[in-house]
Design a protein around this motif. Sequence first.
Motif, short mmCIF file in Angstrom:
data_model
loop_
_atom_site.label_atom_id
_atom_site.label_comp_id
_atom_site.label_asym_id
_atom_site.label_seq_id
_atom_site.Cartn_x
_atom_site.Cartn_y
_atom_site.Cartn_z
N UNK A 145 0.84 -1.21 0.00
CA UNK A 145 0.00 0.00 0.00
C UNK A 145 0.87 1.25 0.00
N UNK A 146 1.96 1.23 0.76
CA UNK A 146 2.86 2.38 0.78
C UNK A 146 3.46 2.62 -0.61
N UNK A 147 3.76 1.55 -1.33
CA UNK A 147 4.28 1.68 -2.69
C UNK A 147 3.23 2.24 -3.64
N UNK A 148 2.02 1.73 -3.53
CA UNK A 148 0.96 2.16 -4.45
C UNK A 148 0.50 3.59 -4.18
N UNK A 149 0.63 4.06 -2.94
CA UNK A 149 0.19 5.41 -2.59
C UNK A 149 1.35 6.41 -2.55
N UNK A 150 2.53 5.95 -2.99
CA UNK A 150 3.72 6.84 -3.03
C UNK A 150 4.03 7.44 -1.65
N UNK A 151 4.02 6.60 -0.64
CA UNK A 151 4.32 7.05 0.72
C UNK A 151 5.84 7.10 0.90
N UNK A 152 6.45 8.21 0.55
CA UNK A 152 7.89 8.34 0.59
C UNK A 152 8.42 8.57 2.00
N UNK A 153 7.54 8.56 3.00
CA UNK A 153 8.02 8.60 4.38
C UNK A 153 8.65 7.27 4.78
N UNK A 154 8.37 6.22 4.00
CA UNK A 154 9.00 4.91 4.21
C UNK A 154 10.25 4.86 3.35
N UNK A 155 11.40 4.58 3.95
CA UNK A 155 12.66 4.62 3.23
C UNK A 155 12.67 3.69 2.02
N UNK A 177 12.10 7.66 7.04
CA UNK A 177 13.13 8.63 6.68
C UNK A 177 12.94 9.89 7.53
N UNK A 178 14.03 10.54 7.94
CA UNK A 178 13.90 11.76 8.75
C UNK A 178 13.35 12.93 7.95
N UNK A 179 13.62 12.93 6.64
CA UNK A 179 13.14 13.99 5.76
C UNK A 179 12.46 13.35 4.56
N UNK A 180 11.22 13.68 4.33
CA UNK A 180 10.44 13.03 3.27
C UNK A 180 10.70 13.71 1.93
N UNK A 181 11.22 12.99 0.93
CA UNK A 181 11.43 13.59 -0.40
C UNK A 181 10.10 13.72 -1.14
N UNK A 182 10.06 14.66 -2.07
CA UNK A 182 8.87 14.82 -2.90
C UNK A 182 8.80 13.77 -3.99
N UNK A 183 9.93 13.15 -4.31
CA UNK A 183 9.96 12.12 -5.35
C UNK A 183 10.96 11.05 -4.95
N UNK A 184 10.65 9.80 -5.35
CA UNK A 184 11.53 8.69 -5.02
C UNK A 184 12.58 8.47 -6.09
N UNK A 185 13.56 7.61 -5.76
CA UNK A 185 14.67 7.35 -6.68
C UNK A 185 14.27 6.40 -7.80
#
Length: 329
Positions: A70-80, A159-167
Amino acid sequence: MNNTLLLPQLSSASALGTLALFFALGFTLFGLVMSFLGGRRGDPRLAEVGRRSSWAVFAFMTLALITLERALLTNDFSVRYVAEHSQTFSPLWVKIVTLWAALEGSILLWAWVLALYTFLMSIFSRNDVLRPWAMVAQNLSLLFFVGVNLTIANPFTAVPVVPLEGAGPNELLQNHWMMSVHPVLLYLGFVGLSVPFAYAFAAMVTGRVGETWIVQTRRWTLITWIFLSAAIVAGGYWSYEVLGWGGYWAWDPVENASIIPWLFATAFLHSVQIQERKRAFASWNLWLIVLAYSSTVFGTFLTRSGIVQSVHAFGSGPIGFAFFGFFAL
């Protein structure tokens, strides 16, 4: 322009996933102790508690798997894991397969498949003296894999700082639809060998190395052999399409790691017939299935430790040496 957002607290996905893994580990340890005591004392009530504990383990591992997906599908970039291996504009199928496209997610998938096999074994296996000890062996494997997921390969680290976009994921793992099939088949084959191994362990502990454990595990071995065979064919097709002719057999350590347990399992399926008909090769069959399962762990050590290089092996890290320790045990 600042392209990051500060994270004030642990994300819900990280908290829920980690909590699910903690509960899975707790029930695994509880089931291990109850199954051991049930087998040691010959107490069917304790053995039954240990058997049913596997249901809770499977439920919590399923919750952890769904949480990461679910985190992948919802783009939850708070998860490393999501931030390092997914992107907003990736196709839906790529986001789904990203679950097993990197180290932490692949170990989570392995642990979930192991919990699935343990759950199925608790339902369909015969209620006899071997079952509690087989559950002990399965729980020992689960204890390792869930423990690895909670420590050195936790996919729910925040992650301590949430990016706006993943790698984004590895390019080699998103350029062909076969990557949605090959790894799942491979894990169903690899992890499925834990069931006959568990019964071989139970046969050695109880001294019942005759035909009983062979009869109960032959169907399990055949099913996992089919999965592993299909995984090898799918992997060969992917390598041919991505790497060109000969890519699959270019001594790639990942592919060699899959062919070795397949050879042991193939030999086992043939030699058990001799044991059933002529009562021979009892010790040989025990060693074949032990080597089949052990070679899956050793192959994972090779491809996860960074000792050997491959186009789809993961980099170096402490997880390789953890797998070597488990293999030695």
